[in-house]
Design an enzyme around this catalytic site. Structure first.
Site, PDB file in Angstrom:
ATOM      1  N   SER A 234    -102.655 -27.878   7.789  1.00  8.02           N
ATOM      2  CA  SER A 234    -101.099 -28.180   8.167  1.00  8.02           C
ATOM      3  C   SER A 234    -101.063 -28.634   9.609  1.00  8.02           C
ATOM      4  O   SER A 234    -101.740 -28.142  10.665  1.00  8.02           O
ATOM      5  CB  SER A 234    -100.369 -26.921   8.095  1.00  8.02           C
ATOM      6  OG  SER A 234     -98.975 -27.060   8.552  1.00  8.02           O
ATOM      7  N   LYS A 253    -105.758 -21.215   6.342  1.00  5.75           N
ATOM      8  CA  LYS A 253    -105.295 -22.190   6.855  1.00  5.75           C
ATOM      9  C   LYS A 253    -105.893 -22.815   8.200  1.00  5.75           C
ATOM     10  O   LYS A 253    -106.505 -22.052   8.901  1.00  5.75           O
ATOM     11  CB  LYS A 253    -103.739 -21.847   7.051  1.00  5.75           C
ATOM     12  CG  LYS A 253    -103.693 -20.871   8.136  1.00  5.75           C
ATOM     13  CD  LYS A 253    -101.940 -20.619   8.552  1.00  5.75           C
ATOM     14  CE  LYS A 253    -101.738 -19.866   9.605  1.00  5.75           C
ATOM     15  NZ  LYS A 253    -102.188 -18.413   9.192  1.00  5.75           N
ATOM     16  N   SER A 286     -88.694 -34.623  12.394  1.00  9.15           N
ATOM     17  CA  SER A 286     -87.171 -34.918  12.637  1.00  9.15           C
ATOM     18  C   SER A 286     -86.742 -34.529  14.113  1.00  9.15           C
ATOM     19  O   SER A 286     -85.756 -34.940  14.667  1.00  9.15           O
ATOM     20  CB  SER A 286     -86.443 -34.124  11.724  1.00  9.15           C
ATOM     21  OG  SER A 286     -86.379 -32.623  11.935  1.00  9.15           O
ATOM     22  N   HIS A 314     -86.868 -36.454   5.780  1.00  7.17           N
ATOM     23  CA  HIS A 314     -86.165 -37.167   6.837  1.00  7.17           C
ATOM     24  C   HIS A 314     -86.554 -38.923   6.488  1.00  7.17           C
ATOM     25  O   HIS A 314     -86.214 -39.567   7.464  1.00  7.17           O
ATOM     26  CB  HIS A 314     -86.607 -36.861   8.341  1.00  7.17           C
ATOM     27  CG  HIS A 314     -85.844 -35.685   8.584  1.00  7.17           C
ATOM     28  ND1 HIS A 314     -84.687 -35.635   8.849  1.00  7.17           N
ATOM     29  CD2 HIS A 314     -86.671 -34.386   8.404  1.00  7.17           C
ATOM     30  CE1 HIS A 314     -84.361 -33.954   9.062  1.00  7.17           C
ATOM     31  NE2 HIS A 314     -85.683 -33.474   8.801  1.00  7.17           N
ATOM     32  N   THR A 358     -85.472 -34.500  -0.036  1.00  6.78           N
ATOM     33  CA  THR A 358     -84.211 -33.799  -0.195  1.00  6.78           C
ATOM     34  C   THR A 358     -83.195 -35.009  -0.569  1.00  6.78           C
ATOM     35  O   THR A 358     -83.455 -36.038  -0.770  1.00  6.78           O
ATOM     36  CB  THR A 358     -83.686 -33.366   1.358  1.00  6.78           C
ATOM     37  OG1 THR A 358     -82.584 -32.685   1.095  1.00  6.78           O
ATOM     38  CG2 THR A 358     -83.770 -34.659   2.294  1.00  6.78           C
ATOM     39  N   LYS A 361     -79.832 -35.305   2.723  1.00  3.82           N
ATOM     40  CA  LYS A 361     -79.747 -36.025   3.923  1.00  3.82           C
ATOM     41  C   LYS A 361     -79.363 -37.516   3.424  1.00  3.82           C
ATOM     42  O   LYS A 361     -78.165 -37.626   3.350  1.00  3.82           O
ATOM     43  CB  LYS A 361     -81.150 -35.842   4.737  1.00  3.82           C
ATOM     44  CG  LYS A 361     -81.193 -34.456   5.139  1.00  3.82           C
ATOM     45  CD  LYS A 361     -82.650 -34.226   5.924  1.00  3.82           C
ATOM     46  CE  LYS A 361     -82.828 -32.826   6.663  1.00  3.82           C
ATOM     47  NZ  LYS A 361     -82.510 -31.761   5.740  1.00  3.82           N
ATOM     48  N   THR A 390     -84.250 -19.527  -9.558  1.00  4.75           N
ATOM     49  CA  THR A 390     -83.029 -19.900  -8.892  1.00  4.75           C
ATOM     50  C   THR A 390     -82.137 -20.855  -9.892  1.00  4.75           C
ATOM     51  O   THR A 390     -82.477 -21.602 -10.715  1.00  4.75           O
ATOM     52  CB  THR A 390     -83.726 -20.869  -7.734  1.00  4.75           C
ATOM     53  OG1 THR A 390     -84.674 -20.292  -6.873  1.00  4.75           O
ATOM     54  CG2 THR A 390     -82.386 -21.416  -6.978  1.00  4.75           C
ATOM     55  N   THR A 391     -81.022 -20.654  -9.632  1.00  3.28           N
ATOM     56  CA  THR A 391     -79.724 -21.202 -10.317  1.00  3.28           C
ATOM     57  C   THR A 391     -79.726 -22.782 -10.043  1.00  3.28           C
ATOM     58  O   THR A 391     -80.193 -23.202  -9.036  1.00  3.28           O
ATOM     59  CB  THR A 391     -78.366 -20.738 -10.089  1.00  3.28           C
ATOM     60  OG1 THR A 391     -78.260 -19.240 -10.249  1.00  3.28           O
ATOM     61  CG2 THR A 391     -77.323 -21.566 -10.821  1.00  3.28           C
ATOM     62  N   THR A 476     -86.628 -24.129  16.842  1.00 11.04           N
ATOM     63  CA  THR A 476     -86.582 -25.492  16.250  1.00 11.04           C
ATOM     64  C   THR A 476     -87.764 -26.637  16.935  1.00 11.04           C
ATOM     65  O   THR A 476     -88.267 -27.251  16.732  1.00 11.04           O
ATOM     66  CB  THR A 476     -85.365 -26.085  16.168  1.00 11.04           C
ATOM     67  OG1 THR A 476     -84.401 -25.047  15.431  1.00 11.04           O
ATOM     68  CG2 THR A 476     -85.195 -27.201  15.407  1.00 11.04           C
TER      69      THR A 476
END
Length: 572
Positions: A234, A253, A286, A314, A358, A361, A390-391, A476
């Site tokens: 990662s 990892k 991002s 992004h 996504t 965005k 999940t719905t 962040t």
């Protein structure tokens, strides 16, 4: 103990049969241990008062006997003097060394820490106006501001074709999907959207999730849990959703230095080729705007037998002739000529095993997805808890997303305008010495360096200049690298841009915030003021920014796209 003895006078046959003189001459404690009730209570109390271990000291309710009516022998009134409840099991707690956990104190302390280090977050009341964007209003409708930090990079959240599709679908099919895809949520809108996404990335299949955070978490956690001995490599700047998925995977990892191919290869080389491996990274990061060396990472994956997991969150909508992301952009001319058709098998987009993206965005709605080989997507559909439980996205959202993808596939002019507006802001800010963190993408991060000043700058832009730019702080970004994160859209032309540049310059002067020269004097940070910082060329070239919609292959305009067989399940 004395309160227990006094209560026992009225309920215990042994105590009632003894005179006061006799009771004084014997050890009441020793005699009480033979009593079915008092003996149990005393045993529990001795345990809890002698223990230094922070564990619960209550005993099961089944230890105690009740009468035929279901009530215990002692009443609340009889036990009141010892301040215990009717349930005698809790009588033991009163004499223990333990205390209840201070939940309120814990929460107050945690929030106090956030306030002390200036990372406590305030949310501004920003109400985007569908027919005036990038304008929005605050709590009072007459108070208008210009939004300069939205991730709706292309303004598709206000696109009339998207709005019309969502309204029509809402009127016909209602507000919600009715449940999970496995129960009540599978419909033609999901089938169409997944076909659009697979065609966009030129992969065999795709799967839609409620968000890309959920997609990243669900996919990475599943792979680690199911694929024995998997090692996940990662990038150190990967998004929180990927970090969460890797953590939940319980897989081994390796965290490699950001975009450092030598470090990645050194870590890959430690494992036999027979060990399953997954390289997880993003195309556009991002918060700093850096771009991954995707093709070189694919080379290392081939060399050491690893799968590739690319987060294009992004980048989708923003790069490539059709908006498929940076992987498409790296073979720009070939994809431009081919349009919706596939190109050679060894293209960068084909070499990536999994792409997540996504819809919230650049495509302007909400939701996330993953694309890849048919069997891999079918495996996620069959096993990933984040999908199964999940719905489903509402039909109107999926319909809007499909229209948005189709529009951007045939509209390169939006991407070109966004890139030109970004360059205008970066160039003019740099001319004023404003500390824009250098990068080759559409992100405009302006370095501040501490949470307090970043918050003050954001507040001042909003209150004095009617410009909304959110401050970005820990977690962040690392502490000491706090910044303002600015993003342009096709609608942020020179008039809006000049207002922003003047306002940021004014705020930096008023708060006496460090500029490029100040950062250079202290050795530089995040590439600002650093002579050693390597500045990559812009992803979009000058030649590509001269393209218009007429340069696209006509086959991208409202193409017929066959459904993915995976969407409904692969028949035997």
């Amino acid at each position: 103990m004395e309160a227990l003895a006094r209560a026992s006078v009225t309920v215990c046959p042994f105590v009632r049969s003894q005179s006061v003189k006799a009771l004084r001459q014997i050890s009441l404690v020793e005699q009480a241990k033979a009593c079915p009730f008092a003996g149990t209570a005393l045993t529990v109390r001795e345990y809890s008062s002698s223990s230094n271990v922070r564990k619960a000291s209550a005993v099961p309710l089944s230890t105690f006997k009740s009468d035929a009516t279901g009530h215990y022998s002692l009443t609340g009134k009889q036990l009141a003097e010892d301040q215990v409840t009717v349930n005698p099991a809790f009588a033991a707690e009163k004499g223990s060394n333990e205390s209840l956990f201070d939940y309120s104190g814990f929460l107050s302390s945690e929030l106090h820490k956030k306030r002390q280090d200036k990372s406590y977050r305030y949310f501004n009341n920003i109400n985007r106006l569908a027919h005036e964007f990038p304008r929005a209003h605050l709590a009072e409708e007459q108070k208008k501001v210009t939004v300069w930090c939205a991730n709706d990079y292309l303004g598709m959240g206000n696109n009339q074709k998207v709005l019309d599709a969502m309204k029509e679908t809402l009127d016909t099919y209602g507000a919600g999907a009715g449940g999970t895809r496995n129960i009540a949520g599978h419909n033609q809108h999901a089938i169409r959207l997944e076909a659009e996404l697979a065609a966009l990335h030129k992969h065999e299949a795709s799967l839609v999730f409620s968000s890309c955070f959920v997609a990243n978490d669900a996919v990475l956690s599943l792979m680690g849990q199911k694929m024995k001995d998997l090692v996940i490599f990662s990038d150190e700047l990967n998004h929180a959703s990927m970090i969460q998925g890797i953590r939940n995977s319980r897989a081994k990892k390796e965290i490699w230095k950001h975009n450092d191919l030598a470090d990645l290869e050194r870590r890959l080389a430690q494992y036999p080729k027979s060990t399953p491996k997954l390289i997880a990274f993003e195309s556009v990061y991002s918060m700093c705007g850096s771009v991954a060396p995707i093709e070189a990472i694919c080379d290392l994956a081939d060399k050491y037998g690893a799968l590739t997991f690319l987060d294009e969150v992004h980048a989708v909508g923003m790069y490539g002739p059709h908006g498929a992301g940076v992987a498409e952009h790296l073979d720009f001319e070939e994809h431009l000529r081919a349009g919706i058709n596939n190109i050679r098998a060894d293209s960068v987009m084909n070499r990536i095993d999994m792409v997540t993206g996504t819809l919230g965005k650049a495509y302007g709605v909400v939701g996330g997805y993953i694309t890849g080989k048919r069997d891999m997507i079918d495996w996620f559909r069959s096993y990933a808890a984040g999908f199964i439980f999940t719905t489903s996205l509402p039909p109107a959202v999926m319909a809007g997303a499909s229209v948005s993808i189709r529009h951007q596939r045939a509209t390169i002019s939006d991407r070109v305008a966004q890139q030109k507006n970004t360059r205008y802001v970066k160039s003019n800010m740099s001319d004023l010495g404003l500390p824009v963190i250098p990068n080759p993408s559409h992100i405009v991060p302006v370095l501040v360096g501490n949470a307090r000043d970043a918050r003050l700058a954001s507040d001042m832009l909003l209150q004095k200049h009617n410009i909304y730019v959110q401050a970005i702080n820990f977690p962040t970004v690392p502490i000491g690298q706090e910044r303002l994160r600015i993003t342009a859209t096709p609608g942020h032309g020179p008039e809006f841009a000049n207002e922003l540049i003047d306002a940021v310059d004014s705020v930096f002067k008023e708060l006496d915030l460090p500029r490029v020269s100040d950062w250079a004097a202290s050795g530089g940070l995040c590439g600002v003021g650093s002579s050693e910082a390597q500045i990559d060329a812009n992803v979009w070239t000058d030649a590509q920014l001269k393209l218009t919609d007429k340069d696209l292959n006509p086959n991208v305009i409202e193409p017929e796209i066959a459904p993915n067989v995976v969407s409904s399940g692969v028949p035997l």
